[in-house]
Design a protein around this motif. Structure first.
Motif, PDB file in Angstrom:
ATOM      1  N   LYS A 178       0.533  -1.482  -0.369  1.00  0.00           N
ATOM      2  CA  LYS A 178      -0.208   0.029  -0.338  1.00  0.00           C
ATOM      3  C   LYS A 178       0.995   1.297  -0.125  1.00  0.00           C
ATOM      4  O   LYS A 178       0.871   2.512  -1.335  1.00  0.00           O
ATOM      5  N   GLN A 179       1.762   1.450   1.147  1.00  0.00           N
ATOM      6  CA  GLN A 179       3.098   2.356   0.731  1.00  0.00           C
ATOM      7  C   GLN A 179       3.723   2.607  -0.146  1.00  0.00           C
ATOM      8  O   GLN A 179       3.934   3.733  -0.984  1.00  0.00           O
ATOM      9  N   ALA A 180       3.586   1.796  -1.455  1.00  0.00           N
ATOM     10  CA  ALA A 180       4.707   1.734  -2.244  1.00  0.00           C
ATOM     11  C   ALA A 180       3.393   2.156  -3.810  1.00  0.00           C
ATOM     12  O   ALA A 180       4.197   2.030  -4.887  1.00  0.00           O
ATOM     13  N   GLY A 181       2.270   2.388  -3.802  1.00  0.00           N
ATOM     14  CA  GLY A 181       1.659   2.756  -3.772  1.00  0.00           C
ATOM     15  C   GLY A 181      -0.054   2.163  -4.567  1.00  0.00           C
ATOM     16  O   GLY A 181      -0.697   2.252  -5.781  1.00  0.00           O
ATOM     17  N   ALA A 182       0.114   0.924  -4.074  1.00  0.00           N
ATOM     18  CA  ALA A 182      -1.439  -0.535  -4.874  1.00  0.00           C
ATOM     19  C   ALA A 182      -2.545   0.076  -4.111  1.00  0.00           C
ATOM     20  O   ALA A 182      -1.941   0.365  -3.019  1.00  0.00           O
ATOM     21  N   LYS A 183      -3.432  -0.537  -4.847  1.00  0.00           N
ATOM     22  CA  LYS A 183      -4.554  -0.277  -4.092  1.00  0.00           C
ATOM     23  C   LYS A 183      -5.009  -1.790  -3.547  1.00  0.00           C
ATOM     24  O   LYS A 183      -5.218  -2.559  -3.708  1.00  0.00           O
ATOM     25  N   ILE A 184      -5.317  -1.478  -2.264  1.00  0.00           N
ATOM     26  CA  ILE A 184      -4.878  -2.659  -1.561  1.00  0.00           C
ATOM     27  C   ILE A 184      -7.059  -3.299  -1.283  1.00  0.00           C
ATOM     28  O   ILE A 184      -7.939  -1.798  -0.740  1.00  0.00           O
ATOM     29  N   VAL A 185      -7.590  -4.047  -1.553  1.00  0.00           N
ATOM     30  CA  VAL A 185      -9.129  -4.831  -1.445  1.00  0.00           C
ATOM     31  C   VAL A 185      -9.470  -6.056  -0.429  1.00  0.00           C
ATOM     32  O   VAL A 185      -8.434  -7.271  -0.516  1.00  0.00           O
ATOM     33  N   MET A 186     -10.052  -5.734   0.567  1.00  0.00           N
ATOM     34  CA  MET A 186      -9.283  -6.717   1.219  1.00  0.00           C
ATOM     35  C   MET A 186     -10.692  -7.097   1.331  1.00  0.00           C
ATOM     36  O   MET A 186     -12.536  -7.113   1.235  1.00  0.00           O
ATOM     37  N   ILE A 187     -11.021  -9.102   1.284  1.00  0.00           N
ATOM     38  CA  ILE A 187     -11.511 -10.031   1.060  1.00  0.00           C
ATOM     39  C   ILE A 187     -12.769 -10.459   2.403  1.00  0.00           C
ATOM     40  O   ILE A 187     -11.762 -10.982   3.014  1.00  0.00           O
ATOM     41  N   PRO A 188     -13.806  -9.797   3.269  1.00  0.00           N
ATOM     42  CA  PRO A 188     -14.044 -10.877   4.027  1.00  0.00           C
ATOM     43  C   PRO A 188     -14.215 -12.786   4.646  1.00  0.00           C
ATOM     44  O   PRO A 188     -14.521 -12.444   2.812  1.00  0.00           O
ATOM     45  N   ASN A 189     -13.077 -12.526   4.944  1.00  0.00           N
ATOM     46  CA  ASN A 189     -13.497 -14.068   5.328  1.00  0.00           C
ATOM     47  C   ASN A 189     -13.442 -15.021   3.431  1.00  0.00           C
ATOM     48  O   ASN A 189     -13.378 -16.085   2.847  1.00  0.00           O
ATOM     49  N   GLY A 190     -11.849 -14.434   3.285  1.00  0.00           N
ATOM     50  CA  GLY A 190     -11.307 -14.367   1.783  1.00  0.00           C
ATOM     51  C   GLY A 190     -10.201 -15.391   1.940  1.00  0.00           C
ATOM     52  O   GLY A 190      -9.167 -15.662   2.250  1.00  0.00           O
ATOM     53  N   TYR A 191     -10.807 -16.903   1.867  1.00  0.00           N
ATOM     54  CA  TYR A 191     -10.174 -17.839   1.739  1.00  0.00           C
ATOM     55  C   TYR A 191      -9.541 -17.762   0.037  1.00  0.00           C
ATOM     56  O   TYR A 191      -9.449 -17.023  -0.840  1.00  0.00           O
ATOM     57  N   LEU A 192      -8.489 -18.443   0.022  1.00  0.00           N
ATOM     58  CA  LEU A 192      -7.876 -17.578  -1.662  1.00  0.00           C
ATOM     59  C   LEU A 192      -8.192 -17.975  -2.618  1.00  0.00           C
ATOM     60  O   LEU A 192      -8.357 -17.221  -3.314  1.00  0.00           O
ATOM     61  N   VAL A 193      -9.122 -19.265  -2.194  1.00  0.00           N
ATOM     62  CA  VAL A 193     -10.122 -19.202  -3.864  1.00  0.00           C
ATOM     63  C   VAL A 193     -10.607 -18.618  -3.732  1.00  0.00           C
ATOM     64  O   VAL A 193     -11.126 -18.002  -5.123  1.00  0.00           O
ATOM     65  N   VAL A 194     -11.408 -17.810  -2.561  1.00  0.00           N
ATOM     66  CA  VAL A 194     -12.523 -16.427  -2.717  1.00  0.00           C
ATOM     67  C   VAL A 194     -11.898 -15.707  -3.599  1.00  0.00           C
ATOM     68  O   VAL A 194     -12.131 -14.585  -4.325  1.00  0.00           O
ATOM     69  N   VAL A 195     -10.316 -14.765  -2.564  1.00  0.00           N
ATOM     70  CA  VAL A 195      -9.800 -13.707  -3.251  1.00  0.00           C
ATOM     71  C   VAL A 195      -9.729 -14.037  -4.571  1.00  0.00           C
ATOM     72  O   VAL A 195      -9.645 -13.586  -5.328  1.00  0.00           O
ATOM     73  N   GLN A 196      -9.358 -15.105  -4.978  1.00  0.00           N
ATOM     74  CA  GLN A 196      -8.380 -14.714  -6.415  1.00  0.00           C
ATOM     75  C   GLN A 196      -9.692 -15.331  -6.961  1.00  0.00           C
ATOM     76  O   GLN A 196      -9.883 -14.165  -8.589  1.00  0.00           O
ATOM     77  N   ALA A 197     -10.891 -15.717  -6.933  1.00  0.00           N
ATOM     78  CA  ALA A 197     -12.757 -15.249  -7.662  1.00  0.00           C
ATOM     79  C   ALA A 197     -12.379 -14.117  -8.138  1.00  0.00           C
ATOM     80  O   ALA A 197     -12.972 -13.669  -9.093  1.00  0.00           O
ATOM     81  N   ARG A 198     -12.692 -12.734  -7.088  1.00  0.00           N
ATOM     82  CA  ARG A 198     -12.555 -11.743  -6.514  1.00  0.00           C
ATOM     83  C   ARG A 198     -11.886 -10.962  -7.697  1.00  0.00           C
ATOM     84  O   ARG A 198     -12.413  -9.617  -8.301  1.00  0.00           O
ATOM     85  N   ALA A 199     -10.703 -11.177  -7.609  1.00  0.00           N
ATOM     86  CA  ALA A 199      -9.566 -10.507  -8.526  1.00  0.00           C
ATOM     87  C   ALA A 199     -10.100 -10.895  -9.686  1.00  0.00           C
ATOM     88  O   ALA A 199      -9.512  -9.890 -10.974  1.00  0.00           O
ATOM     89  N   ARG A 200      -9.941 -11.929 -10.162  1.00  0.00           N
ATOM     90  CA  ARG A 200     -10.377 -12.661 -11.642  1.00  0.00           C
ATOM     91  C   ARG A 200     -11.617 -12.011 -11.868  1.00  0.00           C
ATOM     92  O   ARG A 200     -11.894 -11.139 -12.999  1.00  0.00           O
ATOM     93  N   ASP A 201     -12.239 -11.796 -11.597  1.00  0.00           N
ATOM     94  CA  ASP A 201     -14.022 -10.940 -11.856  1.00  0.00           C
ATOM     95  C   ASP A 201     -13.779  -9.787 -11.518  1.00  0.00           C
ATOM     96  O   ASP A 201     -14.065  -8.849 -13.220  1.00  0.00           O
ATOM     97  N   TYR A 202     -13.388  -8.543 -10.967  1.00  0.00           N
ATOM     98  CA  TYR A 202     -11.902  -7.391 -10.737  1.00  0.00           C
ATOM     99  C   TYR A 202     -12.053  -6.804 -11.907  1.00  0.00           C
ATOM    100  O   TYR A 202     -11.729  -6.102 -13.257  1.00  0.00           O
ATOM    101  N   ALA A 203     -10.643  -8.070 -12.439  1.00  0.00           N
ATOM    102  CA  ALA A 203     -10.007  -7.664 -13.635  1.00  0.00           C
ATOM    103  C   ALA A 203     -10.586  -7.635 -14.759  1.00  0.00           C
ATOM    104  O   ALA A 203     -10.072  -7.132 -15.775  1.00  0.00           O
ATOM    105  N   LYS A 204     -11.557  -8.827 -14.765  1.00  0.00           N
ATOM    106  CA  LYS A 204     -12.139  -9.209 -16.508  1.00  0.00           C
ATOM    107  C   LYS A 204     -13.347  -7.781 -16.564  1.00  0.00           C
ATOM    108  O   LYS A 204     -13.726  -7.314 -17.384  1.00  0.00           O
TER     109      LYS A 204
END
Length: 230
Positions: free
Chosen positions: A85-111
């Motif tokens: 974050k300090q380096a300039g990245a936007k951080i999106v925090m996913i509640p109850n975020g198992y990695l597979v869920v985090v990956q799905a949210r990232a994939r949907d956002y990128a698309k």
């Protein structure tokens, strides 16, 4: 252009000090990926303790692009996520975020926004070749190489660089990572638990540092250890 890796001797072992790069070794994989793409935004789904989030943040800043990191929500932001974050990245925090869920949210956002989704562990053949080239640039032909393995990308990249060496990979987090021909050593402690024995150089406590106790017990003098970050 990133500097070539620095090698130091500690306790009779050769240590590649890629912790001297602000974003660690993954910068060597991510920077060429960014430079070869026309995308303005790069997205990554990261475990809280993952170092690729930091590498992406620094590379994107250097290249004048955007970095967006998806990660599981915690009571307190992990220090590496905070660094991203300090380096300039936007951080999106996913509640109850198992990695597979985090990956799905990232994939949907990128698309949705047309961003470039960086594969987990930066699993890309072109990127692995860049890490291999960095390894070859140090001018050493080690006979024994040690790494920590999350995705296994690093050890497989180094196997390209030094095909005749014997390899040892200390697995943290994922236990089924593809480590190529490396001997697999399972680190039994939980991923979020820090290393019990810290090395005499800066090293990520939840990641690289966990190899040190195994190196002290089992590595041959003169063996090379690739330290990704701190």
């Amino acid at each position: 252009m990133l500097p070539k890796p620095v090698v130091e001797e500690h306790s009779g072992f050769l240590i590649v000090r890629d912790d001297l790069l602000k974003g660690g070794t993954k910068m060597r994989a991510i920077m060429p990926l960014i430079e070869s793409s026309l995308a303005s935004e790069f997205v990554y789904a990261s475990p809280a303790q993952g170092y690729a989030q930091v590498a992406l943040a620094y590379c994107a800043r250097m290249a004048g692009r955007k970095a967006t990191i998806f990660t599981a929500k915690r009571k307190e932001m992990h220090p590496l996520t905070s660094l991203a974050k300090q380096a300039g990245a936007k951080i999106v925090m996913i509640p109850n975020g198992y990695l597979v869920v985090v990956q799905a949210r990232a994939r949907d956002y990128a698309k949705e926004v047309g961003a470039y989704l960086v594969p987990f562990g930066v699993e890309d053949k072109r990127c692995m070749q860049h890490i291999a080239a960095a390894a070859q640039s140090i001018g050493i032909q080690p006979s024994e190489v040690w790494t920590v393995a999350g995705s296994g990308v690093l050890t497989r990249s180094l196997q390209i660089a030094w095909p005749s060496a014997s390899f040892n990979a200390v697995l943290v987090g994922k236990k089924d990572s593809d480590v190529g021909k490396a001997r697999r050593i399972i680190h039994l402690d939980a991923f979020d638990k820090p290393a019990r024995i810290l090395p005499p150089f800066p090293s990520a406590k939840n990641y690289d540092a966990k190899a040190w106790e195994h190196i002290n017990r089992h590595a041959s003098l003169g063996a090379l250890f690739w330290n990704v970050g701190a």
